[in-house]
Motif scaffolding. Sequence first.
Motif, PDB file in Angstrom:
ATOM      1  N   UNK A 156      -0.584   1.063   2.232  1.00  0.00           N
ATOM      2  CA  UNK A 156      -0.742   2.369   3.028  1.00  0.00           C
ATOM      3  C   UNK A 156       0.702   2.858   3.457  1.00  0.00           C
ATOM      4  N   UNK A 157       1.354   2.026   3.929  1.00  0.00           N
ATOM      5  CA  UNK A 157       2.799   2.186   4.536  1.00  0.00           C
ATOM      6  C   UNK A 157       3.447   2.936   3.256  1.00  0.00           C
ATOM      7  N   UNK A 158       3.489   2.105   2.327  1.00  0.00           N
ATOM      8  CA  UNK A 158       4.110   2.499   0.955  1.00  0.00           C
ATOM      9  C   UNK A 158       3.971   4.009   0.451  1.00  0.00           C
ATOM     10  N   UNK A 186      10.276  -3.376   5.794  1.00  0.00           N
ATOM     11  CA  UNK A 186      11.104  -4.449   5.025  1.00  0.00           C
ATOM     12  C   UNK A 186      10.587  -5.384   4.281  1.00  0.00           C
ATOM     13  N   UNK A 187       9.103  -5.801   4.608  1.00  0.00           N
ATOM     14  CA  UNK A 187       8.461  -6.561   3.628  1.00  0.00           C
ATOM     15  C   UNK A 187       8.252  -5.668   2.327  1.00  0.00           C
ATOM     16  N   UNK A 188       7.913  -4.640   2.360  1.00  0.00           N
ATOM     17  CA  UNK A 188       7.894  -3.843   1.181  1.00  0.00           C
ATOM     18  C   UNK A 188       8.739  -3.840   0.108  1.00  0.00           C
ATOM     19  N   UNK A 189      10.158  -3.462   0.997  1.00  0.00           N
ATOM     20  CA  UNK A 189      11.267  -3.394   0.069  1.00  0.00           C
ATOM     21  C   UNK A 189      11.651  -4.628  -0.394  1.00  0.00           C
ATOM     22  N   UNK A 190      11.489  -5.862   0.200  1.00  0.00           N
ATOM     23  CA  UNK A 190      11.587  -6.870  -0.345  1.00  0.00           C
ATOM     24  C   UNK A 190      10.780  -7.364  -1.612  1.00  0.00           C
ATOM     25  N   UNK A 203      15.605   6.005   1.606  1.00  0.00           N
ATOM     26  CA  UNK A 203      14.430   5.007   1.404  1.00  0.00           C
ATOM     27  C   UNK A 203      13.337   5.637   0.465  1.00  0.00           C
ATOM     28  N   UNK A 204      12.939   6.913   0.912  1.00  0.00           N
ATOM     29  CA  UNK A 204      12.271   7.711  -0.052  1.00  0.00           C
ATOM     30  C   UNK A 204      12.736   7.559  -1.545  1.00  0.00           C
ATOM     31  N   UNK A 205      13.924   8.013  -1.668  1.00  0.00           N
ATOM     32  CA  UNK A 205      14.234   7.995  -3.046  1.00  0.00           C
ATOM     33  C   UNK A 205      13.918   6.717  -3.871  1.00  0.00           C
ATOM     34  N   UNK A 206      14.369   5.913  -3.248  1.00  0.00           N
ATOM     35  CA  UNK A 206      14.248   4.360  -3.908  1.00  0.00           C
ATOM     36  C   UNK A 206      12.815   4.041  -3.933  1.00  0.00           C
TER      37      UNK A 206
END
Lengths: 213, 449
Positions: A156-158, A186-190, A203-206
């Motif tokens: 959902x957050x993603x 931070x959990x998602x990015x990891x 962050x959106x771009x990534x």
Amino acid sequence: MRIVIGEDSVLLRAGLAKLLADGGFDVVAAVPDAEQLLRAVAEHRPDLALIDVRMPPTHTDEGIRAALVIRHQYPQVAVLVLSQYVEERYATDLLSVQTSGVGYLLKDRVAHVSEFLDALRRVAAGGTALDPEVVAQLLVRRRDDPIDRLTPRETQVLRLMAEGRSNTGIVDALRVSHSAVEKYVSSILAKLDLPHTDTDHRRVLAVLKFLRT
Amino acid sequence: MAGRPEGVYGDHVTSTEAAIPRLRGGALITVLQGLWSAPGRRATLHTLAGLPAGVVSFAFAGGLPVGLGYSAGWSLLYAPGSAWPATTGFVVLTVAVVLLLPLIVRPLTAMQRLRSRALLGVDIPPPPRRGGGRLIGAWAAAGMWRQLAYHVLALFTGVLGAVVTAACWLVGVAMAVVLPLELAGGWDTGWSLPATLALAVVGPAVLLAAPWVARGVARADTAAARALLGPSRSEQLSVQVASLSRSRADIVAATDAERRRIERDLHDGAQQRLVSLAMNLGMARANLTDTPEPARRAIEAAHDEATQALAELREFVRGLHPAVLNDRGLDAALSGIAARAPLPVRLSVTMTARCSPVVEAIAYFVVSEALTNVAKHAHAGHAEVTVDRVGDRLRIAVTDDGRGGATADGDGSGLRGLAQRAASVDGTFTLHSPAGGPTTITVELPCAS
């Protein structure tokens, strides 16, 4: 903020102009096709161009092509594309030139006035606004990859991140605390092996880059 | 009947029918009228015309090439050196006539068909026309040999038929004139009494038989013409199959065009209006904060309804024929339906090249219908859509982890409609749905339809 509108329906063109004027924006031109839109942008150099996808003569993707031309020729003009249907292919095209100052939303979203105006301001300020439907379309394309490891809440957050929302935006949407959102992010990015960045925009771009590849 | 006024009854019968019973010797008149009735008359004319027609047919289709070939062969064998211009001429003419025979046969066939149509009122179906190389192609056409056979045969059937028919008429009429005179003693033929009596029986019989002989000959000739001049059974069938395929393709294309038109109309009409309505209500909702509570509630409800209607209409229209399908192809278009399904869907498309627009539209419909079906009936948690192009075939598989037990029977079944759409372009549809699941629908379509 100065805005040019490209929309072939008389009804919607007038409606959008009124909506934007009421919202305190300055509509400098409202035109019915892509050709006139490009001329108006060249003439007025607005802060943002609000563009319908299906316009004369072929009623297919004129608006997308016009938006790409504007992105190439006038990088300082933000574009917000509106359509009855959103397509991930068109989104990919739009984001391929430059990922800041781009928006792509369903026309339905204009009915929710304050949210729509927020998105418009975000795009004009160099941010991104992708319709949740586009993000959903990008997500169905992923197979056998790290996305499977995300919890439903993280997914959902993603999605909200991909739509272009800041942490504050996500807090508002999910009605959770700031620190909770930071933890999810931070959990998602990891999990997705994406770089941590300070700015929402990068962050959106990534996230988008991840979804599109 | 008895109670009817005579005038009314009289109105319903033709004058001939009414007249016959009143005449004395009515039976004889009926027989004589039958003798010169329209079918017999037409058959007689047709059969008699068969003689000159047969002679012409044979002369050009059989006599000319055989005669020239014979002359050429004779010249080559017996007088090769002495009269070389004649020999060369014969050989060249023979080759030319044989090569051009299809062009000679065509008007002959037209003539024989005209004879049937004009004299008998019978339409012999035209021989099939084949494309390809003009001379060789015409020779290779299956109908060519059969036509040639008819024209060669026409001499014999024409002469025989005409002679027999004419003989029947002539003998019969002659007997009808001579015998009464003989019996009345007005003309002494010198025939013996038994012979005269025998002729008295045979003569009228032959006369009465004449129209029936003519009709028999005409019927046999018509049968031969139908069999040899018209298209053969397999040619008829292949023409029929071609025409059916064409009309089916037309219907499929028309359906596709109709869906596009409806999509376009809704997009330009109802959808724009609804967006405008929802937008106006949205503005009202945002601006009219100081209006009384009931009015505000009403506006909020209307706004919610309008956005809901807009979403539902979009859902419906999107299932018809999205513009992106033409514009960017099946792969791009499928993202939309996969993302909109009310359950998580994984989509994987491997297409190196695009298929024809009609096939893409059907493939799109197949995925859309299959996912709708899964959402409605399967009680599934996940679905997976795979589309692969293998050679010139497009393979679509939709799998769900639901309860299984799906069937494609029943008129209301979405799966049945799906199978029909696949069949409309010679595609195949297979359903594998054991009780307890999982269910897999596989549709294969030829890319080029």
